[in-house]
Write a protein that holds these residues in place. Structure first.
Motif, PDB file in Angstrom:
ATOM      1  N   ALA A  33       8.535  -6.435 -13.843  1.00  0.00           N
ATOM      2  CA  ALA A  33       7.476  -7.061 -13.053  1.00  0.00           C
ATOM      3  C   ALA A  33       6.548  -5.938 -12.629  1.00  0.00           C
ATOM      4  CB  ALA A  33       8.044  -7.789 -11.847  1.00  0.00           C
ATOM      5  N   GLY A  34       5.419  -5.820 -13.296  1.00  0.00           N
ATOM      6  CA  GLY A  34       4.483  -4.745 -13.019  1.00  0.00           C
ATOM      7  C   GLY A  34       3.814  -4.892 -11.668  1.00  0.00           C
ATOM      8  N   ILE A  35       3.244  -3.798 -11.200  1.00  0.00           N
ATOM      9  CA  ILE A  35       2.527  -3.786  -9.926  1.00  0.00           C
ATOM     10  C   ILE A  35       1.091  -4.214 -10.214  1.00  0.00           C
ATOM     11  CG2 ILE A  35       1.836  -2.374  -7.968  1.00  0.00           C
ATOM     12  CD1 ILE A  35       4.080  -0.416  -8.829  1.00  0.00           C
ATOM     13  N   ILE A  36       0.688  -5.369  -9.680  1.00  0.00           N
ATOM     14  CA  ILE A  36      -0.673  -5.836  -9.903  1.00  0.00           C
ATOM     15  C   ILE A  36      -1.522  -5.515  -8.675  1.00  0.00           C
ATOM     16  CG2 ILE A  36      -0.004  -7.636 -11.532  1.00  0.00           C
ATOM     17  CD1 ILE A  36      -0.355  -9.677  -9.308  1.00  0.00           C
ATOM     18  N   THR A  37      -2.820  -5.581  -8.844  1.00  0.00           N
ATOM     19  CA  THR A  37      -3.758  -5.211  -7.792  1.00  0.00           C
ATOM     20  C   THR A  37      -3.649  -6.142  -6.590  1.00  0.00           C
ATOM     21  OG1 THR A  37      -5.224  -4.443  -9.528  1.00  0.00           O
ATOM     22  CG2 THR A  37      -6.175  -4.645  -7.361  1.00  0.00           C
ATOM     23  N   VAL A  40      -1.115  -4.814  -4.146  1.00  0.00           N
ATOM     24  CA  VAL A  40      -1.594  -3.656  -3.381  1.00  0.00           C
ATOM     25  C   VAL A  40      -2.573  -4.101  -2.296  1.00  0.00           C
ATOM     26  CG1 VAL A  40      -2.840  -1.468  -3.546  1.00  0.00           C
ATOM     27  CG2 VAL A  40      -1.210  -2.111  -5.327  1.00  0.00           C
ATOM     28  N   VAL A  41      -3.464  -5.031  -2.622  1.00  0.00           N
ATOM     29  CA  VAL A  41      -4.423  -5.541  -1.634  1.00  0.00           C
ATOM     30  C   VAL A  41      -3.686  -6.269  -0.516  1.00  0.00           C
ATOM     31  CG1 VAL A  41      -6.315  -7.180  -1.295  1.00  0.00           C
ATOM     32  CG2 VAL A  41      -6.330  -5.660  -3.258  1.00  0.00           C
ATOM     33  N   THR A  42      -2.637  -7.010  -0.853  1.00  0.00           N
ATOM     34  CA  THR A  42      -1.845  -7.699   0.161  1.00  0.00           C
ATOM     35  C   THR A  42      -1.146  -6.709   1.088  1.00  0.00           C
ATOM     36  OG1 THR A  42      -1.492  -9.549  -1.350  1.00  0.00           O
ATOM     37  CG2 THR A  42      -0.006  -9.382   0.526  1.00  0.00           C
ATOM     38  N   LEU A  43      -0.628  -5.623   0.523  1.00  0.00           N
ATOM     39  CA  LEU A  43       0.021  -4.610   1.351  1.00  0.00           C
ATOM     40  C   LEU A  43      -0.969  -3.919   2.280  1.00  0.00           C
ATOM     41  CD1 LEU A  43       2.471  -2.949  -1.174  1.00  0.00           C
ATOM     42  CD2 LEU A  43       3.061  -4.282   0.838  1.00  0.00           C
ATOM     43  N   ILE A  44      -2.173  -3.646   1.800  1.00  0.00           N
ATOM     44  CA  ILE A  44      -3.168  -2.939   2.610  1.00  0.00           C
ATOM     45  C   ILE A  44      -3.793  -3.865   3.651  1.00  0.00           C
ATOM     46  CG2 ILE A  44      -5.412  -1.790   2.534  1.00  0.00           C
ATOM     47  CD1 ILE A  44      -4.555  -0.634  -0.171  1.00  0.00           C
ATOM     48  N   ALA A  45      -4.176  -5.067   3.252  1.00  0.00           N
ATOM     49  CA  ALA A  45      -4.891  -5.974   4.153  1.00  0.00           C
ATOM     50  C   ALA A  45      -3.961  -6.760   5.068  1.00  0.00           C
ATOM     51  CB  ALA A  45      -5.745  -6.942   3.346  1.00  0.00           C
ATOM     52  N   LEU A  63      -7.911  -8.962  -9.690  1.00  0.00           N
ATOM     53  CA  LEU A  63      -6.650  -8.950  -8.962  1.00  0.00           C
ATOM     54  C   LEU A  63      -5.439  -9.078  -9.880  1.00  0.00           C
ATOM     55  CD1 LEU A  63      -7.623 -11.061  -5.847  1.00  0.00           C
ATOM     56  CD2 LEU A  63      -7.203  -8.605  -5.953  1.00  0.00           C
ATOM     57  N   ASP A  64      -5.624  -9.572 -11.089  1.00  0.00           N
ATOM     58  CA  ASP A  64      -4.522  -9.673 -12.044  1.00  0.00           C
ATOM     59  C   ASP A  64      -4.353  -8.427 -12.904  1.00  0.00           C
ATOM     60  OD1 ASP A  64      -3.689 -12.129 -11.211  1.00  0.00           O
ATOM     61  OD2 ASP A  64      -4.845 -13.246 -12.708  1.00  0.00           O
ATOM     62  N   MET A  65      -5.266  -7.461 -12.752  1.00  0.00           N
ATOM     63  CA  MET A  65      -5.149  -6.205 -13.494  1.00  0.00           C
ATOM     64  C   MET A  65      -3.980  -5.389 -12.946  1.00  0.00           C
ATOM     65  SD  MET A  65      -9.115  -4.947 -13.641  1.00  0.00           S
ATOM     66  CE  MET A  65      -8.702  -3.367 -14.288  1.00  0.00           C
ATOM     67  N   PRO A  66      -3.399  -4.529 -13.786  1.00  0.00           N
ATOM     68  CA  PRO A  66      -2.415  -3.596 -13.220  1.00  0.00           C
ATOM     69  C   PRO A  66      -3.079  -2.714 -12.169  1.00  0.00           C
ATOM     70  CG  PRO A  66      -2.339  -3.582 -15.615  1.00  0.00           C
ATOM     71  CD  PRO A  66      -3.519  -4.413 -15.232  1.00  0.00           C
ATOM     72  N   ALA A  67      -2.336  -2.381 -11.138  1.00  0.00           N
ATOM     73  CA  ALA A  67      -2.911  -1.643 -10.016  1.00  0.00           C
ATOM     74  C   ALA A  67      -3.380  -0.261 -10.433  1.00  0.00           C
ATOM     75  CB  ALA A  67      -1.890  -1.549  -8.889  1.00  0.00           C
ATOM     76  N   TRP A  68      -2.669   0.390 -11.347  1.00  0.00           N
ATOM     77  CA  TRP A  68      -3.071   1.735 -11.764  1.00  0.00           C
ATOM     78  C   TRP A  68      -4.399   1.699 -12.494  1.00  0.00           C
ATOM     79  CZ3 TRP A  68      -3.745   2.592 -16.918  1.00  0.00           C
ATOM     80  CH2 TRP A  68      -3.104   1.719 -17.798  1.00  0.00           C
ATOM     81  N   MET A  69      -4.671   0.614 -13.208  1.00  0.00           N
ATOM     82  CA  MET A  69      -5.932   0.522 -13.933  1.00  0.00           C
ATOM     83  C   MET A  69      -7.104   0.317 -12.984  1.00  0.00           C
ATOM     84  SD  MET A  69      -7.004  -2.027 -17.060  1.00  0.00           S
ATOM     85  CE  MET A  69      -5.494  -1.715 -17.927  1.00  0.00           C
TER      86      MET A  69
END
Length: 95
Positions: A33-37, A40-45, A63-69
């Protein structure tokens, strides 16, 4: 400009770390289960992003892109936009 270059390089470094973490997750024995953007936005906001606006197709795609990209593209664009440029000297009178 210096701050923009530094932040761009830091974001690129963060993207490399996120990509290596994603690779470790992919090689692990559990289900991938990859880390999606959006995560990350949910964790920050602190809440899930709202995508019911007019530009929701673009927002959902980002938001569906991988977070690293997403972080890497942001860092790359910031470091390119804030790069040092040589001054062009025009109308220089030389003898």
């Amino acid at each position: 400009m210096f701050f923009g270059r530094v932040m761009g390089w830091l974001l690129i470094g963060l993207a490399v770390i996120m990509a290596s973490a994603d690779a470790v997750l992919a090689l692990g024995p559990a289900e991938y289960a990859g880390i999606i953007t959006a995560d990350v936005v949910t964790l920050i906001a602190g809440h899930a992003p709202d995508t019911t606006d007019a530009g929701s197709a673009l927002a959902v795609a980002l938001l569906d892109m991988p977070a690293w990209m997403a972080v890497g593209l942001l860092g790359l664009s910031l470091s390119i936009a804030c790069r040092k440029r040589q001054r062009q000297r025009r109308f220089v009178f030389r003898r």
